[in-house]
Design a protein around this motif. Structure first.
Motif, PDB file in Angstrom:
ATOM      1  N   UNK A  93       0.837  -1.200   0.000  1.00  0.00           N
ATOM      2  CA  UNK A  93       0.000   0.000   0.000  1.00  0.00           C
ATOM      3  C   UNK A  93       0.877   1.256   0.000  1.00  0.00           C
ATOM      4  N   UNK A  94       1.970   1.219   0.712  1.00  0.00           N
ATOM      5  CA  UNK A  94       2.896   2.352   0.693  1.00  0.00           C
ATOM      6  C   UNK A  94       3.594   2.477  -0.664  1.00  0.00           C
ATOM      7  N   UNK A  95       4.026   1.347  -1.229  1.00  0.00           N
ATOM      8  CA  UNK A  95       4.699   1.392  -2.528  1.00  0.00           C
ATOM      9  C   UNK A  95       3.761   1.941  -3.600  1.00  0.00           C
ATOM     10  N   UNK A  96       2.514   1.542  -3.524  1.00  0.00           N
ATOM     11  CA  UNK A  96       1.525   2.019  -4.499  1.00  0.00           C
ATOM     12  C   UNK A  96       1.384   3.535  -4.419  1.00  0.00           C
ATOM     13  N   UNK A  97       1.367   4.064  -3.190  1.00  0.00           N
ATOM     14  CA  UNK A  97       1.262   5.500  -3.016  1.00  0.00           C
ATOM     15  C   UNK A  97       2.551   6.208  -3.445  1.00  0.00           C
ATOM     16  N   UNK A  98       3.707   5.608  -3.163  1.00  0.00           N
ATOM     17  CA  UNK A  98       4.979   6.200  -3.588  1.00  0.00           C
ATOM     18  C   UNK A  98       5.082   6.240  -5.113  1.00  0.00           C
ATOM     19  N   UNK A  99       4.537   5.232  -5.772  1.00  0.00           N
ATOM     20  CA  UNK A  99       4.497   5.252  -7.232  1.00  0.00           C
ATOM     21  C   UNK A  99       3.567   6.367  -7.725  1.00  0.00           C
ATOM     22  N   UNK A 100       2.444   6.535  -7.046  1.00  0.00           N
ATOM     23  CA  UNK A 100       1.505   7.588  -7.441  1.00  0.00           C
ATOM     24  C   UNK A 100       2.140   8.968  -7.279  1.00  0.00           C
ATOM     25  N   UNK A 101       2.949   9.122  -6.223  1.00  0.00           N
ATOM     26  CA  UNK A 101       3.635  10.396  -5.974  1.00  0.00           C
ATOM     27  C   UNK A 101       4.895  10.557  -6.818  1.00  0.00           C
TER      28      UNK A 101
END
Length: 673
Positions: A93-101
């Motif tokens: 879930x964190x990696x997904x958000x870091x990719x989005x950012x």
């Protein structure tokens, strides 16, 4: 559409698990709580697309979460669930958000928990053999340390700012020209006023970060203590740390780590940067060593011509005060194979089948290393070096032979494994017999080796009451230890044979009081400084060391008050203790004494004095094996047969360490069980 059936690895089968891997594409989402979706597919490792390899900690093996995987059998139009651990769910879930950012590239991922069928021992064994290739071929490795907590954002920001400042002002230490030479970069630029100002500010900020506790919490995260993370961190040229929503390149952490290590080991630099309330001991302890071990290992691996042996990797990663853990004990070996230049020669192949036990794997590994060393005439270090970490020598008590999980000579590589002798101390107890002389045995668990017996232990003294990780224990306990050494020296002086030994020795009998407790090895503090044999100059250092506790010996109440203030966090008491520890570390005697932790003084029948494993007992024998430069203590096991012994552990024996007995002693065969 999500269907109820569980994901099956048969739908994305590895036709050749020794040459293929699975990758996953993590689908984007608008918020953290959205369900996880991905697609999994297989590729040849030799022709894989650009991907990111993940390094993380499984944590609790309970699979209480799930990710929905595109069903390839239905052309990806439906999804089937695969269960995940809680830690990986949080990570994704964190990696997904870091990719989005856009802090991480949206590339395919390789994640062992998902990309390897953990229920297939055969596939898992083949994939473990590919680990080196998987992490080496990755476009990038992301080290996931966990969610933000306990000031971790401040740690990440501090390391990023100081690390980037170091690179901007002093140069990039990771280039071919400067690799592993941060000290040289500092020396080259130290005359520039702005550089000195920067280094002083950086030193002050880092010390405050450690003292306030946020760095200590950060470095104590489980990732830093796991075996597998060593090679995962070392193999890829581009590695990032990710903690919460903070991301930073490894080279920034490397710059800060190398800088603090230089300060700790360089007296001139300390004088330039320190103030009276910044004792160096604060840098040497409480966390810096954990990061330094990782950075140093990575530096070795990034050198193309550097081929470390499995023996060296095991010793460097498991011996010392920094514990490493493996849920499966077999991974203590398997987790390092990807870094070992001699893995193929040793013939060690990962085997996760139920028939393969930890005792079998570690025994086979130890024997393979010893037999390889016997074949190599020219090598660095004694060919029997690995015996110094035998499982029995690391224990506080000796179990009954039938209750031992590992043979006494096989290293268990547990969290208590200690190093007594520095590798470069110039002992030659075996004399000219530098080649290991192994003897064939009827069982792989029995090690046969030739050597000679020095003598039999008849008396033992106290254990030294010193703890390198905290303040020394009460002065009476420390003085009591040295009093027990005096008692053994007195008995030795009464022995006619002993008087003959010390008459021909380069060091007189009375010098044994300060030489024997530290095993005749003095630790010189400094960059690249080797350990060395003691000489008469160390007597004054010993007397300075002991006088501190003699001063408190008759003032126990004053000592108790001092310790109570220290433990309560009193600033003056804490500073006084740290300054005292600085003096002890600089003097060297305390470090040398600490290297003998777990050992106690002994006296033999003929008057030899030395240091033996703490659980030695009268009747044990001091022996020297062909192929090692230091003696060992062994214990006869008559119920197992003639010549059978337990390897109690490595030892020091005054008067024989330069090969004085090597030519005249009778040769024997010792069978270690």
């Amino acid at each position: 559409m999500l269907i109820n059936t569980q994901f099956s690895y048969d739908s994305v089968c590895l036709l050749d698990p020794s040459a293929e891997i699975r990758l996953l594409d993590l689908h984007p989402a608008s918020k953290y709580t959205d369900d996880l979706y991905c697609r999994i597919y297989t590729v040849p490792i030799s022709h894989a697309p650009s991907y990111i390899a993940l390094s993380y900690v499984w944590g609790d093996n309970t699979r209480s979460h799930s990710i929905s995987i595109a069903n390839e059998a239905n052309h990806g139009r439906s999804y089937v669930p695969l269960t995940l651990t809680s830690s990986l769910d949080t990570c994704l879930r964190h990696l997904r958000e870091l990719q989005r950012q856009r802090k991480l590239d949206p590339r395919p991922l390789w994640i062992d928990q998902i990309c390897v069928n953990q229920d297939d021992d055969n596939e898992k064994s083949f994939q473990v053999m590919l680990m080196r290739d998987i992490y080496s071929a990755a476009h990038q490795t992301v080290v996931w340390l966990g969610p933000a907590a306990d000031g971790s954002d401040k740690v990440m920001d501090t390391f990023t700012d100081i690390g980037q400042g170091f690179l901007d002002k002093l140069g990039d230490h990771t280039t071919d020209e400067h690799l592993l030479t941060v000290r040289h970069l500092i020396e080259r630029n130290i005359d520039q006023p702005d550089v000195v100002v920067f280094l002083r500010k950086a030193f002050d900020v880092l010390l405050k970060l450690k003292r306030e506790g946020s760095y200590k919490h950060w470095i104590k995260r489980p990732w830093f203590t796991r075996v597998w993370t060593i090679q995962e961190f070392c193999l890829c040229a581009d590695t990032l740390f990710a903690c919460g929503y903070k991301v930073a390149p490894e080279k920034l952490f490397s710059a800060v780590n190398d800088f603090t290590h230089c300060v700790a080991m360089n007296a001139g630099l300390r004088e330039l940067l320190e103030t009276p309330d910044t004792p160096t001991h604060s840098i040497l302890t409480d966390g810096w060593l954990e990061l330094h071990r990782l950075i140093q290992r990575r530096g070795h691996c990034q050198l193309q011509d550097r081929k470390e042996t499995l023996e060296h990797l095991l010793v460097e990663n498991f011996v010392g005060a920094i514990p490493l853990y493996a849920t499966d004990k077999r991974d203590k070996v398997y987790g390092l194979l990807g870094l070992a230049g001699d893995a193929e020669e040793l013939g060690i192949v990962p085997d996760y089948s139920p028939a393969s036990t930890a005792a079998q794997v570690l025994t086979d590994t130890a024997r393979a290393i010893l037999e390889r060393n016997q074949r190599i005439q020219r090598r660095r270090g004694p060919p029997l070096f690995i015996l110094r970490y035998g499982s029995l020598g690391q224990k506080k008590s000796v179990p009954k032979p039938e209750e031992m999980e590992f043979p006494s000579w096989v290293p268990e590589w547990d969290i208590n494994t200690r190093k007594t002798y520095q590798a470069n101390t110039s002992f030659e107890a075996c004399g000219k017999y530098r080649i290991a002389d192994l003897v064939p045995t009827s069982s792989p668990s029995i090690l046969g080796i030739r050597g000679f017996c020095v003598d039999t232990i008849v008396e033992l003294g106290d254990l030294p009451r010193v703890n390198l990780l905290h303040f020394p224990q009460g002065p009476k306990k420390i003085l009591g230890f040295f009093e027990s050494v005096r008692r053994l020296i007195s008995l030795s002086k009464q022995n006619e044979r002993s008087r003959a030994i010390y008459k021909t020795s380069t060091a007189h009998h009375d010098a044994a009081l300060w030489r024997v407790p530290i095993g005749d090895q003095y630790i010189a503090l400094g960059v690249g400084a080797p350990s060395k044999r003691t000489d008469e100059r160390l007597e004054s250092i010993y007397r300075t060391f002991i006088s501190y506790y003699e001063d408190f010996a008759d003032r126990q109440e004053a000592w108790d008050d001092y310790m109570a203030a220290y433990e309560s966090g009193d600033k003056q008491a804490k500073l006084a203790m740290e300054m005292h520890m600085d003096e002890l570390v600089a003097g060297g005697y305390y470090l040398a004494l600490g290297n003998m932790q777990g050992k106690r003084p002994y006296l033999t029948r003929n008057g030899y004095l030395g240091m033996a494993p703490g659980h030695s007992q009268p009747g044990d024998k001091v022996v020297v094996f062909h192929g090692d430069t230091v003696p060992y203590v062994v214990r006869p096991v008559p119920q197992r047969g003639e010549g059978m012994y337990l390897l109690v552990g490595e030892a020091y024996c005054d008067g024989i360490m330069d090969g004085q007995l090597a030519e005249t002693a009778r040769r024997e065969e010792f069978y270690l069980v």
